[in-house]
Design an enzyme around this catalytic site. Structure first.
Site, mmCIF file in Angstrom:
data_model
loop_
_atom_site.group_PDB
_atom_site.id
_atom_site.type_symbol
_atom_site.label_atom_id
_atom_site.label_comp_id
_atom_site.label_asym_id
_atom_site.label_seq_id
_atom_site.Cartn_x
_atom_site.Cartn_y
_atom_site.Cartn_z
ATOM 1 C CE1 TYR A 154 74.822 51.035 32.543
ATOM 2 C CE2 TYR A 154 74.196 49.007 33.658
ATOM 3 C CZ TYR A 154 74.654 50.308 33.710
ATOM 4 O OH TYR A 154 74.937 50.904 34.915
ATOM 5 N NE ARG A 214 77.876 58.278 37.531
ATOM 6 C CZ ARG A 214 77.139 57.501 38.307
ATOM 7 N NH1 ARG A 214 77.576 57.192 39.528
ATOM 8 N NH2 ARG A 214 75.984 57.023 37.896
HETATM 9 C C1 G6P Z 1 74.528 49.724 38.123
HETATM 10 C C2 G6P Z 1 75.767 49.201 37.464
HETATM 11 C C3 G6P Z 1 76.979 49.534 38.231
HETATM 12 C C4 G6P Z 1 77.019 51.014 38.508
HETATM 13 C C5 G6P Z 1 75.753 51.453 39.199
HETATM 14 C C6 G6P Z 1 75.691 52.964 39.275
HETATM 15 O O1 G6P Z 1 74.243 49.003 39.199
HETATM 16 O O2 G6P Z 1 75.724 47.852 37.225
HETATM 17 O O3 G6P Z 1 78.091 49.151 37.472
HETATM 18 O O4 G6P Z 1 78.112 51.322 39.310
HETATM 19 O O5 G6P Z 1 74.647 51.049 38.501
HETATM 20 O O6 G6P Z 1 74.784 53.336 40.243
HETATM 21 P P1 G6P Z 1 74.714 54.840 40.718
HETATM 22 O O7 G6P Z 1 73.770 54.850 41.840
HETATM 23 O O8 G6P Z 1 76.120 55.253 41.075
HETATM 24 O O9 G6P Z 1 74.247 55.607 39.522
#
Ligand code: G6P
Length: 444
Positions: free
Chosen positions: A257, A97
């Site tokens: 988003y 990632r």
């Molecule tokens: C949001 C999105 C999810 C994603 C998450 C990432 O909630 O809807 O799809 O997985 O953010 O969160 P993070 O804490 O991993 O950046």
């Protein structure tokens, strides 16, 4: 499906989010009688699985519930006779990632987990693995529902719907439920009085209208939204306000988003700054995760710690459990999920996944007929759907040219030359997780 004693399998069970899911099942045990939860992970996730699995067991013990928590690295053993399979996997772990986030930024482009080049590479790595899981489900638990949370959730769900023989597939995201909670807070009402008509794609969903007790409050919500920048956003997205005149003219409730599309330059600047200071989101999450797992190790901890709220996935267990509960009980309530379009949104292929308000039945989600999306957003939604479909084709075929086509048509990239540079560099760094591309190198 059995009347009692459900078997739930969570693939990617070593995730730091697992306590969230456990809490959801524990809270609803009396309506959703879960007998077994199988947390499955891979060798590299073994240590995390053991730590979070032990916490899961302590949570169940504290709640005095007869739920058996099994931990395993053997996916097939877990899948046998499952009723619901949830997927929360990250192929290539957080390291992959971080590359998805950093490399596009070098080229002056958005680097994000689910959008643009980052989302594209996450899809290429993940789709073959999800299809493998579907194939195993076909023989080991053909009646089970696959509830996919794995990102990019829209593309992963569509790949499973169109390219596997499993038909009971639903994609789930916490963005719509986050929008509901945020809107309820802004409007000062209990979320149970609010209804949003959702339509669009995952991480590109719009609230077409917003109701409190059946009366539209969209106009009021949109004006409140321009005043309060951080109520309806997620922990992983920089909070930035909307131009009031833009929102008024859009006349839709955008999801967090959308900032990547309607504020591309500002988001890029923020992400760039963050990458130099605190790190990219994956790098921040990595250290958050390390401290979460330190907490999880504490044998006296038997609840979901509040620190987990620093992650972007707030309310995800509520979304998951309410969906599973409604399928199980044939509740026929309304929930926004990712499902086969089947003509609900005109202008999007019938076999594609869309994120839309649905009635949830024992037989799965039944989407509301939306008709055409407003013309101002229809083009973006169709463009992203084209990108998603070409990406899925590329992931399945390992075809370099298709991959280049997908990246080029993504509006966050918009250059065949840049797309090729990014593609060449990223194929190389993710090589270990993209075997299809390296078998088909003769396509070049
Ligand atoms: C949001 C999105 C999810 C994603 C998450 C990432 O909630 O809807 O799809 O997985 O953010 O969160 P993070 O804490 O991993 O950046």
């Amino acid at each position: 499906m059995k009347e009692k004693g459900l078997k739930i399998v969570t693939i990617g069970g070593g995730s730091s989010y697992t306590p969230e899911l456990m809490e959801g099942f524990i809270k609803r045990y009396h309506e959703l009688p879960v007998e077994e939860i199988w947390l499955v992970d891979i060798e590299e996730g073994k240590e995390k699985l053991e730590i979070v699995g032990s916490l899961a067991r302590r949570m169940v013990e504290k709640a005095r519930l007869p739920i058996k928590v099994h931990l395993t690295l053997n996916r097939k053993e877990a899948l046998k006779d499952a009723d619901f399979v949830t997927t929360q996997i990250r192929v290539g772990l957080l390291e992959a990632r971080a590359k998805d986030e950093r490399i596009p930024m070098k080229f002056g482009l958005i680097g994000q987990e689910t959008n643009g080049a980052g989302g594209f590479f996450k899809a290429l790595r993940t789709i073959p693995v999800i299809l493998e899981i579907c194939e195993e489900m076909e023989t080991l638990c053909p009646d089970a529902w696959l509830i996919n949370f794995t990102n990019p959730a829209g593309m992963i769900t569509e790949a499973a719907l169109r390219h596997s023989r499993i038909h009971k597939v639903v994609g789930l995201c916490n963005v719509p439920i986050g929008m509901e909670m945020g809107a309820a807070k802004l409007l000062g009402v209990d979320a149970s009085r609010l209804r949003i008509d959702f339509a669009g794609l995952n991480h590109l969903v719009y609230g077409l209208d917003v109701f409190v007790d059946g009366i539209s409050v969209k106009e009021r919500l949109l004006s409140l939204l321009t005043e309060s920048i951080d109520t309806v956003t997620m922990k992983n997205i920089h909070a930035m306000g909307w131009e009031p005149a833009f929102l008024k003219a859009l006349d839709l409730f955008p999801c967090p988003y959308h900032t990547y599309y309607y504020k591309t330059k500002d988001m890029l600047e923020k992400d760039w700054e963050a990458s130099k200071n605190v790190g990219t989101r994956a790098e921040v999450v990595k250290s958050l995760e390390n401290s979460l797992f330190e907490l999880y190790k504490d044998p006296d901890l038997s609840d979901k710690p509040p620190e987990l709220e620093q992650r972007g996935g707030a309310y995800y267990s509520d979304a998951a459990c309410r969906l599973i509960h409604s399928i199980y009980t044939d509740k026929r309530d309304i929930q926004p999920v990712n499902t086969k379009n089947n003509g609900a949104i005109m202008g999007i292929p019938a076999d594609s996944a869309v994120e839309v308000s649905c009635v949830i039945t024992r037989d799965g989600p039944k989407p509301f007929a939306v008709g055409e999306l407003p013309i101002a957003v229809q083009g973006l939604v169709q463009t992203i759907k084209s990108f998603e479909r070409v990406t899925i084709d590329a992931a399945i075929s390992g075809d370099y040219n298709k991959a280049l086509l997908a990246l080029t048509i993504n509006p966050l990239i918009g250059s065949d030359r840049l797309a090729k540079q990014i593609l060449d560099e990223m194929l190389e760094v993710h090589k270990a997780f993209l075997p299809k591309f390296f078998k088909n190198r003769s396509n070049l």
